[in-house]
Design a protein around this motif. Structure first.
Motif, PDB file in Angstrom:
ATOM      1  N   LEU A 254       0.856  -1.278  -0.113  1.00 33.29           N
ATOM      2  CA  LEU A 254       0.091   0.013  -0.043  1.00 33.29           C
ATOM      3  C   LEU A 254       0.952   1.389   0.028  1.00 33.29           C
ATOM      4  CD1 LEU A 254      -2.757  -0.983   2.527  1.00 33.29           C
ATOM      5  CD2 LEU A 254      -2.817  -0.900  -0.081  1.00 33.29           C
ATOM      6  N   ILE A 255       1.831   1.344   0.877  1.00 29.13           N
ATOM      7  CA  ILE A 255       2.796   2.452   0.956  1.00 29.13           C
ATOM      8  C   ILE A 255       3.465   2.522  -0.452  1.00 29.13           C
ATOM      9  CG2 ILE A 255       4.766   3.236   1.917  1.00 29.13           C
ATOM     10  CD1 ILE A 255       3.902   2.151   4.593  1.00 29.13           C
ATOM     11  N   LEU A 256       3.952   1.499  -1.103  1.00 29.35           N
ATOM     12  CA  LEU A 256       4.933   1.710  -2.323  1.00 29.35           C
ATOM     13  C   LEU A 256       3.784   2.102  -3.177  1.00 29.35           C
ATOM     14  CD1 LEU A 256       7.004  -1.417  -2.327  1.00 29.35           C
ATOM     15  CD2 LEU A 256       7.669   0.953  -1.923  1.00 29.35           C
ATOM     16  N   LEU A 257       2.427   1.682  -3.439  1.00 28.02           N
ATOM     17  CA  LEU A 257       1.553   2.081  -4.274  1.00 28.02           C
ATOM     18  C   LEU A 257       1.580   3.746  -4.232  1.00 28.02           C
ATOM     19  CD1 LEU A 257      -1.376  -0.294  -4.460  1.00 28.02           C
ATOM     20  CD2 LEU A 257       0.291   0.092  -6.177  1.00 28.02           C
ATOM     21  N   GLY A 258       1.365   4.130  -3.075  1.00 28.84           N
ATOM     22  CA  GLY A 258       1.106   5.567  -2.736  1.00 28.84           C
ATOM     23  C   GLY A 258       2.274   6.567  -3.351  1.00 28.84           C
ATOM     24  N   SER A 259       3.496   5.775  -3.364  1.00 26.15           N
ATOM     25  CA  SER A 259       4.846   6.630  -3.689  1.00 26.15           C
ATOM     26  C   SER A 259       5.008   6.377  -5.295  1.00 26.15           C
ATOM     27  CB  SER A 259       5.828   6.085  -2.895  1.00 26.15           C
ATOM     28  OG  SER A 259       5.707   6.293  -1.898  1.00 26.15           O
ATOM     29  N   PHE A 260       4.736   5.129  -5.806  1.00 23.04           N
ATOM     30  CA  PHE A 260       5.490   5.027  -7.003  1.00 23.04           C
ATOM     31  C   PHE A 260       4.244   5.112  -8.167  1.00 23.04           C
ATOM     32  CE2 PHE A 260       8.924   3.185  -5.049  1.00 23.04           C
ATOM     33  CZ  PHE A 260       9.722   3.400  -5.578  1.00 23.04           C
ATOM     34  N   VAL A 261       3.044   4.863  -7.872  1.00 27.27           N
ATOM     35  CA  VAL A 261       1.820   5.449  -8.863  1.00 27.27           C
ATOM     36  C   VAL A 261       1.943   6.606  -9.494  1.00 27.27           C
ATOM     37  CG1 VAL A 261      -0.588   5.564  -8.970  1.00 27.27           C
ATOM     38  CG2 VAL A 261       0.466   3.464  -8.083  1.00 27.27           C
ATOM     39  N   PRO A 262       2.017   7.708  -8.413  1.00 30.12           N
ATOM     40  CA  PRO A 262       2.127   9.083  -9.137  1.00 30.12           C
ATOM     41  C   PRO A 262       3.251   9.455 -10.001  1.00 30.12           C
ATOM     42  CG  PRO A 262       1.920   9.168  -6.659  1.00 30.12           C
ATOM     43  CD  PRO A 262       2.238   7.580  -6.975  1.00 30.12           C
ATOM     44  N   LEU A 263       4.483   8.610  -9.827  1.00 29.81           N
ATOM     45  CA  LEU A 263       5.427   8.599 -10.971  1.00 29.81           C
ATOM     46  C   LEU A 263       4.974   8.247 -12.251  1.00 29.81           C
ATOM     47  CD1 LEU A 263       8.550   7.433  -8.644  1.00 29.81           C
ATOM     48  CD2 LEU A 263       7.674   9.853  -9.248  1.00 29.81           C
ATOM     49  N   ALA A 264       4.089   6.997 -12.325  1.00 27.84           N
ATOM     50  CA  ALA A 264       3.761   6.549 -13.414  1.00 27.84           C
ATOM     51  C   ALA A 264       2.279   7.068 -13.990  1.00 27.84           C
ATOM     52  CB  ALA A 264       3.266   5.050 -13.225  1.00 27.84           C
ATOM     53  N   VAL A 265       1.384   7.876 -13.299  1.00 25.90           N
ATOM     54  CA  VAL A 265       0.312   8.348 -14.034  1.00 25.90           C
ATOM     55  C   VAL A 265       0.220   9.616 -13.747  1.00 25.90           C
ATOM     56  CG1 VAL A 265      -0.943   6.119 -13.305  1.00 25.90           C
ATOM     57  CG2 VAL A 265      -0.947   8.168 -11.878  1.00 25.90           C
TER      58      VAL A 265
END
Length: 461
Positions: A254-265
């Motif tokens: 969950l924490i990694l999603l919150g950090s790396f998804v913004p870099l992708a989308v």
């Protein structure tokens, strides 16, 4: 005390040195609890710099409250998560699975990996208590040096304690420097793994060769009772290793999603409010604890409330020390001491990553506490890091690496390792003190290499 104006200039360096000396004397000479020692030092420093007394009190309060406000919840939830893993036997299952895969000859690697994983949710002393009987029996069986096993488990556990969230020291450093938690976790986890390999495994092999060459070994004449305890434990139904690992993975993912998804989308994506919410460290850890409580029910005799209550009892002093460290750091910043010390050190043209490591290592060596060393260093170097041009993620990791090694007898962890594994002071220094220093140096070299590619690697700028 010094007149109407707040102290400035070179005298700030003198006050800073005096503050550190007082802190060390209170902790080492007078055996004062670190929480009280940090508060005394924080108030005394503000008074010596001639801050208005009401500002001294308010700054200490703000530093304490601000630190606990940012890390208190996630630290408490992290301890609860680890407690569920421990009580359900999940940690023991993970260790047994890893040992089964590597076999006796490569068992130090398995021990290091087990310590690396279990050191994330569980306090070091608990890991040592849990592993000590098994490792002593294993050393007797495999003829591999007990110092090698002690090095593997202690260095691996300390690498995760100093670097990997949700433990308090790296979390406090991340909040002080103001970096993204998820990206920091990703690179810190890899860095800690590098430290474990070099300091825990490779240095452990060196120790084993030395002990075999010098015919240095332990007789293990007192192992009958420990072997009997291990046999009794094997009859209890344990949570499977896969389930236990899933407890760790829920908040991490969950924490990694919150950090790396913004870099992708992109930060403007319509899904970002949801991603930011589920990636919030407090929400992610809460989900992990709820999940742990649900899947642990059939494996624990206690109620979920009892497990959570015991965990809360364990975390109290940790939070107090961490909060007091934040108060001391706030005083250093508010008085201008942090900026002056950092500016003075920068005149020596020491690379920022080396400076981060060096200051943390010196403070850690002098007073014993990893948490105090990391929080003090982060407070001193915050502005210097921001102006350095080097990724604050990498600087934060370098600070954390400085808190790993050169643990001396002024550190309670030193005696915990010597006592639980029943090895001499000399062997504790060989395996734990030097092994940790080797791990810290390896991490410093690793982040220095990463800094060469910080414009390419995601999240480092």
């Amino acid at each position: 005390m010094f007149g109407e104006k707040i102290v400035t200039g070179p005298l700030l360096m003198g006050i800073f040195i005096l503050a550190i000396v007082v802190l060390l004397i209170l902790i080492i000479k007078f055996k004062l609890n670190a929480f009280v020692a940090l508060l005394v030092t924080a108030f005394a420093t503000g008074i010596l710099v001639n801050m208005p007394l009401d500002e001294v009190a308010q700054t200490v309060t703000d530093g304490f409250g601000g630190t606990l406000g940012s890390i208190g919840m996630v630290t408490g939830l992290g301890v609860m998560l680890g407690k569920f893993m421990f009580e359900s036997g999940g940690i023991e299952s993970i260790c047994n699975r890893i040992l089964g895969v590597f076999g006796d000859k490569k068992s130090p690697i398995a021990v290091a990996l087990s310590g690396f994983i279990t050191g994330i949710p569980v306090f070091g002393d608990v890991v040592y208590i849990m592993f000590a009987p098994m490792l002593r029996v294993l050393s007797k069986k495999t003829k591999i040096s007990m110092v090698t096993y002690a090095c593997a488990i202690s260095v691996a556990t300390t690498c995760t304690f100093a670097l990997v969230l949700p433990t308090a020291p790296p979390l406090a450093v991340a909040e002080t420097i103001g970096i993204d938690i998820g990206i920091f976790f990703f690179y810190a986890l890899i860095s800690a793994f590098v430290g474990m390999i070099v300091g825990g495994i490779l240095w452990g092999k060196v120790l084993d060769k030395q002990d075999k060459k010098n015919n240095h070994f332990y007789t293990f004449e007192d192992l009958d009772e420990e072997e009997e305890q291990i046999e009794k434990k094997s009859s209890k139904e344990l949570m499977g290793a896969g389930k236990a690992l899933s407890i760790l993975l829920v908040p991490i993912i969950l924490i990694l999603l919150g950090s790396f998804v913004p870099l992708a989308v992109g930060a403007d994506s319509p899904i970002m409010p949801v991603i930011s919410f589920i990636g919030n460290k407090n929400f992610a850890m809460m989900c992990g604890v709820i999940y742990a409580a649900l899947i642990s029910r059939k494996y624990i005799e206690k109620t979920a409330t009892d497990v959570m209550t015991e965990a809360a009892d364990q975390v109290g002093l940790i939070l107090l020390i961490t909060g007091a460290g934040g108060a001391f750091g706030k005083i250093l910043q508010a008085t201008g001491i942090a900026d002056y010390v950092a500016g003075s050190l920068s005149q020596f043209s020491i690379p920022i990553l080396v400076l981060c490591f060096l200051i943390a290592q010196i403070i850690r060596c002098a007073q014993g506490s990893t948490t105090v060393a990391l929080m003090t260093t982060a407070a001193i170097l915050t502005s210097t890091i921001a102006a350095s041009g080097v990724s604050p993620i990498l600087c934060s990791i370098a600070i954390c690496a400085g808190g790993i090694g050169l643990s001396l007898p002024n550190d309670s962890g030193f005696w915990a390792i010597s006592r639980f594994f029943k090895i001499s002071v000399t062997d504790t220094i060989r395996g734990w003190t030097i092994g940790g220093f080797v791990a810290g140096l390896a991490i410093l070299v690793f982040v220095s290499v990463l800094s060469l590619f910080q414009g390419v690697l995601p999240g480092l700028m």
